[in-house]
Motif scaffolding. Sequence first.
Motif, PDB file in Angstrom:
ATOM      1  N   ASN A   1       0.831  -1.206   0.000  1.00  0.00           N
ATOM      2  CA  ASN A   1       0.000   0.000   0.000  1.00  0.00           C
ATOM      3  C   ASN A   1       0.867   1.258   0.000  1.00  0.00           C
ATOM      4  OD1 ASN A   1      -2.765  -0.449  -0.079  1.00  0.00           O
ATOM      5  ND2 ASN A   1      -2.764  -1.239   2.013  1.00  0.00           N
ATOM      6  N   SER A   2       1.859   1.279   0.882  1.00  0.00           N
ATOM      7  CA  SER A   2       2.715   2.461   1.006  1.00  0.00           C
ATOM      8  C   SER A   2       3.442   2.758  -0.290  1.00  0.00           C
ATOM      9  CB  SER A   2       3.762   2.267   2.091  1.00  0.00           C
ATOM     10  OG  SER A   2       3.155   2.283   3.327  1.00  0.00           O
ATOM     11  N   LYS A   3       4.016   1.709  -0.855  1.00  0.00           N
ATOM     12  CA  LYS A   3       4.812   1.923  -2.067  1.00  0.00           C
ATOM     13  C   LYS A   3       3.921   2.354  -3.230  1.00  0.00           C
ATOM     14  CE  LYS A   3       9.028  -0.557  -1.013  1.00  0.00           C
ATOM     15  NZ  LYS A   3       8.952  -0.416   0.450  1.00  0.00           N
TER      16      LYS A   3
ATOM     17  N   VAL B   1       8.203  13.364  -2.999  1.00  0.00           N
ATOM     18  CA  VAL B   1       6.823  13.870  -3.098  1.00  0.00           C
ATOM     19  C   VAL B   1       6.574  14.921  -2.010  1.00  0.00           C
ATOM     20  CG1 VAL B   1       4.385  13.233  -2.813  1.00  0.00           C
ATOM     21  CG2 VAL B   1       5.904  11.765  -4.146  1.00  0.00           C
TER      22      VAL B   1
ATOM     23  N   GLY C   1       0.370   3.986   4.812  1.00  0.00           N
ATOM     24  CA  GLY C   1      -0.118   3.403   3.568  1.00  0.00           C
ATOM     25  C   GLY C   1      -1.279   2.467   3.884  1.00  0.00           C
TER      26      GLY C   1
ATOM     27  N   LYS D   1      -1.798   7.701   2.949  1.00  0.00           N
ATOM     28  CA  LYS D   1      -0.952   8.127   1.826  1.00  0.00           C
ATOM     29  C   LYS D   1      -1.637   7.843   0.488  1.00  0.00           C
ATOM     30  CE  LYS D   1       3.712   7.272   3.604  1.00  0.00           C
ATOM     31  NZ  LYS D   1       4.816   6.297   3.491  1.00  0.00           N
ATOM     32  N   GLY D   2      -1.253   8.591  -0.510  1.00  0.00           N
ATOM     33  CA  GLY D   2      -1.737   8.258  -1.853  1.00  0.00           C
ATOM     34  C   GLY D   2      -2.361   9.430  -2.590  1.00  0.00           C
ATOM     35  N   ASN D   3      -2.655  10.498  -1.882  1.00  0.00           N
ATOM     36  CA  ASN D   3      -3.228  11.650  -2.574  1.00  0.00           C
ATOM     37  C   ASN D   3      -2.636  12.902  -1.933  1.00  0.00           C
ATOM     38  OD1 ASN D   3      -4.740  13.430  -4.004  1.00  0.00           O
ATOM     39  ND2 ASN D   3      -6.687  12.965  -2.971  1.00  0.00           N
ATOM     40  N   GLU D   4      -1.301  12.980  -1.979  1.00  0.00           N
ATOM     41  CA  GLU D   4      -0.582  14.034  -1.262  1.00  0.00           C
ATOM     42  C   GLU D   4      -0.975  15.427  -1.740  1.00  0.00           C
ATOM     43  OE1 GLU D   4       0.424  10.927  -1.053  1.00  0.00           O
ATOM     44  OE2 GLU D   4       0.493  11.394   1.083  1.00  0.00           O
ATOM     45  N   GLU D   5      -1.304  15.531  -3.040  1.00  0.00           N
ATOM     46  CA  GLU D   5      -1.666  16.832  -3.605  1.00  0.00           C
ATOM     47  C   GLU D   5      -2.759  17.496  -2.754  1.00  0.00           C
ATOM     48  OE1 GLU D   5      -3.077  16.724  -7.675  1.00  0.00           O
ATOM     49  OE2 GLU D   5      -1.235  17.739  -8.265  1.00  0.00           O
TER      50      GLU D   5
ATOM     51  N   ALA E   1       1.175   3.992  -2.884  1.00  0.00           N
ATOM     52  CA  ALA E   1       0.749   5.364  -2.591  1.00  0.00           C
ATOM     53  C   ALA E   1       1.809   6.358  -3.054  1.00  0.00           C
ATOM     54  CB  ALA E   1       0.493   5.527  -1.100  1.00  0.00           C
ATOM     55  N   SER E   2       3.090   6.032  -2.813  1.00  0.00           N
ATOM     56  CA  SER E   2       4.167   6.927  -3.280  1.00  0.00           C
ATOM     57  C   SER E   2       4.093   7.064  -4.790  1.00  0.00           C
ATOM     58  CB  SER E   2       5.549   6.368  -2.957  1.00  0.00           C
ATOM     59  OG  SER E   2       5.671   6.083  -1.630  1.00  0.00           O
ATOM     60  N   LEU E   3       3.884   5.914  -5.459  1.00  0.00           N
ATOM     61  CA  LEU E   3       3.836   5.950  -6.924  1.00  0.00           C
ATOM     62  C   LEU E   3       2.688   6.840  -7.412  1.00  0.00           C
ATOM     63  CD1 LEU E   3       4.616   2.215  -7.803  1.00  0.00           C
ATOM     64  CD2 LEU E   3       5.944   4.231  -8.501  1.00  0.00           C
ATOM     65  N   LYS E   4       1.549   6.701  -6.740  1.00  0.00           N
ATOM     66  CA  LYS E   4       0.369   7.486  -7.136  1.00  0.00           C
ATOM     67  C   LYS E   4       0.646   8.989  -6.987  1.00  0.00           C
ATOM     68  CE  LYS E   4      -4.215   7.251  -5.769  1.00  0.00           C
ATOM     69  NZ  LYS E   4      -5.115   6.825  -4.693  1.00  0.00           N
ATOM     70  N   SER E   5       1.234   9.327  -5.840  1.00  0.00           N
ATOM     71  CA  SER E   5       1.512  10.742  -5.609  1.00  0.00           C
ATOM     72  C   SER E   5       2.593  11.256  -6.537  1.00  0.00           C
ATOM     73  CB  SER E   5       1.938  10.958  -4.164  1.00  0.00           C
ATOM     74  OG  SER E   5       0.841  10.729  -3.336  1.00  0.00           O
ATOM     75  N   ALA E   6       3.561  10.364  -6.880  1.00  0.00           N
ATOM     76  CA  ALA E   6       4.620  10.783  -7.792  1.00  0.00           C
ATOM     77  C   ALA E   6       4.030  11.069  -9.175  1.00  0.00           C
ATOM     78  CB  ALA E   6       5.690   9.707  -7.867  1.00  0.00           C
TER      79      ALA E   6
ATOM     80  N   LEU F   1      11.261   7.908  -2.674  1.00  0.00           N
ATOM     81  CA  LEU F   1      10.313   8.504  -3.622  1.00  0.00           C
ATOM     82  C   LEU F   1       9.297   9.372  -2.866  1.00  0.00           C
ATOM     83  CD1 LEU F   1       9.221   8.769  -6.508  1.00  0.00           C
ATOM     84  CD2 LEU F   1       7.807   6.743  -6.087  1.00  0.00           C
ATOM     85  N   PHE F   2       8.892   8.846  -1.711  1.00  0.00           N
ATOM     86  CA  PHE F   2       7.899   9.602  -0.957  1.00  0.00           C
ATOM     87  C   PHE F   2       8.495  10.894  -0.387  1.00  0.00           C
ATOM     88  CE2 PHE F   2       4.603  10.548   2.108  1.00  0.00           C
ATOM     89  CZ  PHE F   2       3.487  10.271   1.355  1.00  0.00           C
TER      90      PHE F   2
ATOM     91  N   ARG G   1       3.026  15.704 -13.605  1.00  0.00           N
ATOM     92  CA  ARG G   1       2.277  16.599 -14.499  1.00  0.00           C
ATOM     93  C   ARG G   1       2.933  17.974 -14.619  1.00  0.00           C
ATOM     94  NH1 ARG G   1      -2.520  16.380 -11.476  1.00  0.00           N
ATOM     95  NH2 ARG G   1      -2.789  14.156 -11.123  1.00  0.00           N
TER      96      ARG G   1
ATOM     97  N   LEU H   1      13.296   7.214  -9.769  1.00  0.00           N
ATOM     98  CA  LEU H   1      12.868   6.755  -8.444  1.00  0.00           C
ATOM     99  C   LEU H   1      11.633   5.850  -8.541  1.00  0.00           C
ATOM    100  CD1 LEU H   1      13.295  10.050  -6.372  1.00  0.00           C
ATOM    101  CD2 LEU H   1      14.597   7.938  -6.085  1.00  0.00           C
ATOM    102  N   MET H   2      10.760   6.189  -9.473  1.00  0.00           N
ATOM    103  CA  MET H   2       9.535   5.385  -9.629  1.00  0.00           C
ATOM    104  C   MET H   2       9.885   3.978 -10.104  1.00  0.00           C
ATOM    105  SD  MET H   2       7.070   8.329 -11.178  1.00  0.00           S
ATOM    106  CE  MET H   2       5.530   7.472 -11.328  1.00  0.00           C
TER     107      MET H   2
ATOM    108  N   GLN I   1      11.091   2.081  -7.281  1.00  0.00           N
ATOM    109  CA  GLN I   1       9.978   1.744  -6.384  1.00  0.00           C
ATOM    110  C   GLN I   1       9.260   0.490  -6.905  1.00  0.00           C
ATOM    111  OE1 GLN I   1       9.549   2.897  -3.553  1.00  0.00           O
ATOM    112  NE2 GLN I   1       7.571   3.864  -3.171  1.00  0.00           N
TER     113      GLN I   1
ATOM    114  N   GLN J   1       1.118  12.305  -9.724  1.00  0.00           N
ATOM    115  CA  GLN J   1       0.524  13.658  -9.625  1.00  0.00           C
ATOM    116  C   GLN J   1       1.597  14.719  -9.849  1.00  0.00           C
ATOM    117  OE1 GLN J   1      -1.207  13.609  -5.660  1.00  0.00           O
ATOM    118  NE2 GLN J   1      -3.233  13.082  -6.435  1.00  0.00           N
ATOM    119  N   LEU J   2       2.783  14.433  -9.312  1.00  0.00           N
ATOM    120  CA  LEU J   2       3.871  15.408  -9.439  1.00  0.00           C
ATOM    121  C   LEU J   2       4.378  15.541 -10.865  1.00  0.00           C
ATOM    122  CD1 LEU J   2       6.550  15.100  -6.606  1.00  0.00           C
ATOM    123  CD2 LEU J   2       4.773  16.804  -6.919  1.00  0.00           C
TER     124      LEU J   2
ATOM    125  N   ASP K   1      11.051   6.097   2.723  1.00  0.00           N
ATOM    126  CA  ASP K   1      10.898   5.882   1.275  1.00  0.00           C
ATOM    127  C   ASP K   1      11.368   7.117   0.496  1.00  0.00           C
ATOM    128  OD1 ASP K   1       9.856   5.786  -1.292  1.00  0.00           O
ATOM    129  OD2 ASP K   1       8.037   4.699  -0.671  1.00  0.00           O
TER     130      ASP K   1
END
Lengths: 63, 492
Positions: free
Chosen positions: A17-19, B28, B92, B113-117, A21-26, B24-25, A31, A44-45, A48, A28-29, B22
Amino acid sequence: MTDNQPEPLEQLIHDVNSKCASLKSAVQLLRNASDDERRELLELMAQQAEALVKIIVEYKNQQ
Amino acid sequence: MWYLFAKVVSMTKLKILAIEDDQLFRKVMASQLAGHTVDFAENAVSARKKLETGNYDLCFIDLKLGDQDNYSGLKLIPLACSKGIYSVVMSGHDSQAFIEKAHELGCNDFYAKGNEENNIGQVLARFCRRKEKSKEENVFKEHFVTEDPATKATITEALKYAPSDLPILILGPSGTGKTSLARLIHDFSRRKGEFVAINCAAHTEELLEAELFGYKKGAFTGANETRKGKLLLANKGTLFLDEIGAMSLKMQTKLLKAIEEQTFYPVGSDAPETSSFRVISATLEDLQSLIKEGRLRFDFFQRIHGLTIRLKPLSERKDDIFPLISFFTRQGRRLSFTQEAKTELLGYNWPGSVRELKKLADLLVAGDEGRVQADTVKRLLNSLRPEEGASGFTTDEQYRFALRQGLNEAINRFIDGIIEKSLKAHNNRKYATMRDLKISSRMLYDSLRRLRVALRPLRKNKKQTPAVSINPANIAPTSGSNDTKAEEKVVV
Ligand SMILES: Nc1ncnc2c1ncn2[C@@H]1O[C@H](COP(=O)(O)OP(=O)(O)OP(=O)(O)O)[C@@H](O)[C@H]1O
Ligand SMILES: [Mg+2]
């Protein structure tokens, strides 16, 4: 919860889940990222994604 | 008017610690927290060290710090709390058990986590709202003491506009805290300049002009040196115009021009001065009557009433009585009241509002009663309040004096006695006397002249310690009279 070692499956769920989530937020970045940032993020992705595969394989091997 | 809409939204730069293994995080987070000072810790050991410094406004804590980690993030929450750092747990895995555990340990916020924006922005907004709220609570405990919800809302609204240029008009009966509020708004305005107050009722027109605009040496009799006016002293700060209802229409026109153009001429000078200041005004008079009776120019009123605040008299917020007493006695003897004394305080109508309550608290603290009794409260309140029946206000001695010397003489003597007392209490500070007694400078100077005449024969015979001594340099001219000359080197 923190005193006993968590169940391997519970650990796996948390880590996946955590990993993800990082990918999802990355994503967003990405864009609005500049070219340089985009290159760094993609690198980094990719790492991951490999880490994800690794923890799933490790879990499978433990079973 | 533009300034009616100039609501200020301020977001301060925060010091943030992000505890996250993490990479990558972390990337972010760095991007989402851009604009703030952000520090990172990759593991529990480094996080502990950084939290120990207490040098952060808030911290984001990842629950699990490393693949083999046993949720050590949870163990960092109590440390963050003990250092007064607002802690936000991110996970997460937002299982109910984790959320509960984190809150049990004292975390302030928790998000998945998952929608940091969106999430990070929301977390920061919640943090700022909380900080504002506790700052507000502090205001109502330490600066403008009140527990009245409506008054709190009024002050909170006023403080929102503190950093803007919006002119503020404060209305309310005497002693309700108008001056205190004006100062508080200035303190919250982050202005570099001073808070400069002037009581328009305590000056004649000429004196007010000289006080506001300043004057050049030789501009009038008594102008022995060039002096800066309040307008200039308030540069980059706040000009507080108290009792605006007492200002002449001519002065309102002049001041309006100075406020609008931020430029004005000191009396007797043809070199303009420039000053930019925020205007806060106050009056205890009824605003509608002031306008209707033509005592307040409409254009001037328009200019000064960006935000209008009405302060309620103490009689309409009696829940504030005991918190205010605690506040007034916070550095000395604490007071305790019998039930009857409390009833007495709550039943009284406080015509002098908070000022009257403060005077009562001062008297009670000076007294030696252990637990304050109802009788003491009654007696002291009576001593603070002028007698209601007019005859009770007059002593037999005064009556006999009036019969002997005539009523006019008796009135003057009464005035002089009060003025003399007040000057003594204020170490001969004339402005303080004029303000406290709500009298014009003319009344003060007339009285001083009489006092001097009355004591002259004594001075001839014997050198007396002066009860009141006046520095002529401080005596401002009064309109069209030769009083200033007559009063030179007055020692009463
Ligand atoms: N809410 C409050 N909390 C603490 N002290 C207060 C409060 N309101 C008023 N005071 C105190 O009461 C006294 C009178 O307040 P202040 O001078 O601000 O009233 P005011 O409305 O300006 O009176 P006036 O109409 O006579 O000018 C001051 O000593 C002030 O410090
Ligand atoms: Mg005042």
